[in-house]
Design an enzyme around this catalytic site. Structure first.
Site, PDB file in Angstrom:
ATOM      1  N   ARG A  37      84.163  44.085  72.215  1.00  0.00           N
ATOM      2  CA  ARG A  37      84.610  45.266  72.957  1.00  0.00           C
ATOM      3  C   ARG A  37      86.043  45.103  73.461  1.00  0.00           C
ATOM      4  O   ARG A  37      86.770  46.093  73.567  1.00  0.00           O
ATOM      5  CB  ARG A  37      83.664  45.538  74.125  1.00  0.00           C
ATOM      6  CG  ARG A  37      82.387  46.235  73.677  1.00  0.00           C
ATOM      7  CD  ARG A  37      81.433  46.421  74.836  1.00  0.00           C
ATOM      8  NE  ARG A  37      80.409  47.400  74.503  1.00  0.00           N
ATOM      9  CZ  ARG A  37      79.316  47.599  75.231  1.00  0.00           C
ATOM     10  NH1 ARG A  37      79.110  46.876  76.323  1.00  0.00           N
ATOM     11  NH2 ARG A  37      78.434  48.513  74.880  1.00  0.00           N
ATOM     12  N   LYS A 199      61.885  47.602  73.440  1.00  0.00           N
ATOM     13  CA  LYS A 199      61.001  48.618  74.023  1.00  0.00           C
ATOM     14  C   LYS A 199      60.948  49.927  73.253  1.00  0.00           C
ATOM     15  O   LYS A 199      61.980  50.536  72.967  1.00  0.00           O
ATOM     16  CB  LYS A 199      61.456  48.918  75.448  1.00  0.00           C
ATOM     17  CG  LYS A 199      61.135  47.830  76.431  1.00  0.00           C
ATOM     18  CD  LYS A 199      61.510  48.315  77.785  1.00  0.00           C
ATOM     19  CE  LYS A 199      61.055  47.403  78.895  1.00  0.00           C
ATOM     20  NZ  LYS A 199      61.695  47.858  80.150  1.00  0.00           N
ATOM     21  N   GLY A 347      75.701  47.273  71.362  1.00  0.00           N
ATOM     22  CA  GLY A 347      76.208  45.979  71.764  1.00  0.00           C
ATOM     23  C   GLY A 347      75.416  44.829  71.145  1.00  0.00           C
ATOM     24  O   GLY A 347      75.985  43.910  70.568  1.00  0.00           O
ATOM     25  N   GLY A 371      73.798  52.557  74.113  1.00  0.00           N
ATOM     26  CA  GLY A 371      73.243  53.757  74.748  1.00  0.00           C
ATOM     27  C   GLY A 371      74.012  55.008  74.360  1.00  0.00           C
ATOM     28  O   GLY A 371      73.413  56.053  74.090  1.00  0.00           O
TER      29      GLY A 371
HETATM   30  C1  3PG Z   1      76.739  49.115  77.937  1.00  0.00           C
HETATM   31  O1  3PG Z   1      76.902  47.909  77.855  1.00  0.00           O
HETATM   32  O2  3PG Z   1      75.712  49.671  77.537  1.00  0.00           O
HETATM   33  C2  3PG Z   1      77.850  49.952  78.491  1.00  0.00           C
HETATM   34  O3  3PG Z   1      78.933  49.170  78.876  1.00  0.00           O
HETATM   35  C3  3PG Z   1      77.339  50.786  79.645  1.00  0.00           C
HETATM   36  O4  3PG Z   1      76.831  49.963  80.631  1.00  0.00           O
HETATM   37  P1  3PG Z   1      75.586  50.446  81.483  1.00  0.00           P
HETATM   38  O5  3PG Z   1      74.430  50.567  80.522  1.00  0.00           O
HETATM   39  O6  3PG Z   1      75.379  49.402  82.534  1.00  0.00           O
HETATM   40  O7  3PG Z   1      75.965  51.787  82.081  1.00  0.00           O
END
Ligand code: 3PG
Ligand code: MG
Length: 391
Positions: A37, A199, A347, A371
């Protein structure tokens, strides 16, 4: 949407630009275990510094609760970003008039989530923080949204600040959105999605949204055991979300879901555990499934070999432990080998690709957003993108 090119076209020399990046990287103590990232944030920052801007980067790390916590400091990230940019990046406090930067210099604000207003559900609180962030750019400032991994969050440094400054989409946000559009608008068929991770409950919405659109959905990872249970199989001590069994049964009716036919089971969650490979309907009591087996990899690979579009999110097993890495490696390699437009979302899957030493260039695109990419594919509005379209 106004873009970074528009901003650079307007002229940025001498101006201070606030850039929101997603620098939320995995750490082991203060060692960064995957800097993907950070590397992905460099093109936008460099384009601005090359054009003579002073750049202030805002980012978060982890989910600190309620205030500063040294465990979530961005200090190691500032160091790595400086190495990649070839110039020191000072870590600065949020607020005040902003740092004294020369044209072309970059500073990083300490974890914006150290201020609880960043993630507040109360819009007035978030706006207050957004005003402080904007003020750090002084006269004639601008905001570039480039943290694709966090655009699904309605947070001060992602969403509200875009209403306090002229706002532009950075290179990464533009590239990611373009790729995901290609997956949602008329994907070339067959379109195969591979989902893993622990999950089912996290993935339910995206599975529901994807099933009508895809030709096949291959399921591995911890979540496959709830599906296996829905078929009436015993799953031993494997991960199981009992309350999702009915949902899984309903999803299986689509006829598009492909489950593992064999699994690697272990007597313990450890690299030293005793292991064996068993049929998916013969998981012995007292054993837990930690990876998909070789027959499953071969079956998944066969589907992937025919695919023209592939989206993959979530590892097939506990790839961090060598005895349970073969499933993820095999499926990733099958995606690389496929003659398809292939996107790795998330990620964890992106980190798996690098940790397993796979060829990153073998995929069409590796997304920095887990996400965020899933919510995009679900058809949800991404607040951090929607606000750029409005401004
Ligand atoms: C992630 O790693 O999914 C993003 O950086 C967002 O982080 P968060 O899920 O803690 O909002
Ligand atoms: Mg997340």
């Amino acid at each position: 949407m106004k873009t970074l090119d528009d901003l650079i076209g307007e002229g940025v020399a001498g101006r201070t630009v606030l850039v929101r990046s997603d620098l939320n990287v995995p750490l082991d103590g203060d060692r960064i275990t995957d800097d993907g990232r950070i590397r992905a944030s460099v093109p936008t920052i460099s384009a601005l510094t090359d054009a003579g801007a002073k750049v202030i980067v805002a980012a978060h790390l982890g989910r600190p609760k309620g205030g500063p916590d040294p465990k979530y400091s961005l200090a190691p990230v500032a160091t790595r970003l400086g190495e990649l940019l070839g110039a020191e990046v000072p870590l600065i406090e949020l607020g005040g008039e902003g740092p004294n930067l020369a044209d072309g210099e970059v500073a990083l604000i300490e974890n914006v989530r150290f201020d609880p207003r960043e993630t507040s559900k109360n819009a007035d609180e978030r706006v207050e923080l957004a005003i402080h962030l904007a003020a750090m750019t002084g006269e004639n400032g601008a905001f570039v949204s480039d943290g694709f991994g966090v655009v699904h969050r309605k947070q001060a440094s992602v969403y509200d600040v875009a209403q306090q400054l002229p706002a532009y989409a950075g290179k990464l946000v533009l590239a990611e959105v373009e790729v995901l559009r290609r997956l949602t608008e008329n994907p070339e068929r067959p379109y195969t999605v591979v989902l893993g991770g622990s999950k089912v409950s996290d993935k339910l919405a995206v599975i529901d949204a994807l099933l009508p659109k895809v030709d096949s959905l291959l399921v591995g990872g911890g979540m496959c055991f709830t599906f296996l249970a829905a078929q009436g199989y015993g799953v031993g001590d494997s991960l199981l979300e009992r309350e999702q069994i009915d949902n899984c049964r309903r999803l299986l009716e689509s006829g598009k879901i492909v489950l593992p036919t064999d699994v690697v089971v272990a007597d313990d969650f450890s690299a030293e555990a005793k292991t064996q490979t068993v049929a998916a309907d013969a998981i012995p009591d007292g054993w837990k499934g930690l990876d998909i087996g070789p027959d499953s990899v071969a079956a998944f690979a066969e589907v992937l070999a025919r695919a023209r579009t592939v989206f993959w999110n979530g590892p097939m097993g506990v790839f961090e432990l060598a005895p349970f890495a073969a499933g993820t490696r095999g499926v990733a390699q099958a995606i690389i080998d496929a003659d398809a437009f292939s996107v790795v979302g998330g990620g964890d899957s992106a980190a798996a690709v690098r940790a397993l030493g796979l060829d990153e260039g073998g995929f069409s695109h590796i997304s920095t957003g887990g996400g965020a990419s899933l919510e995009f594919l679900e058809g949800k509005d991404l607040p951090g993108v929607a606000i750029l379209e409005k401004s």
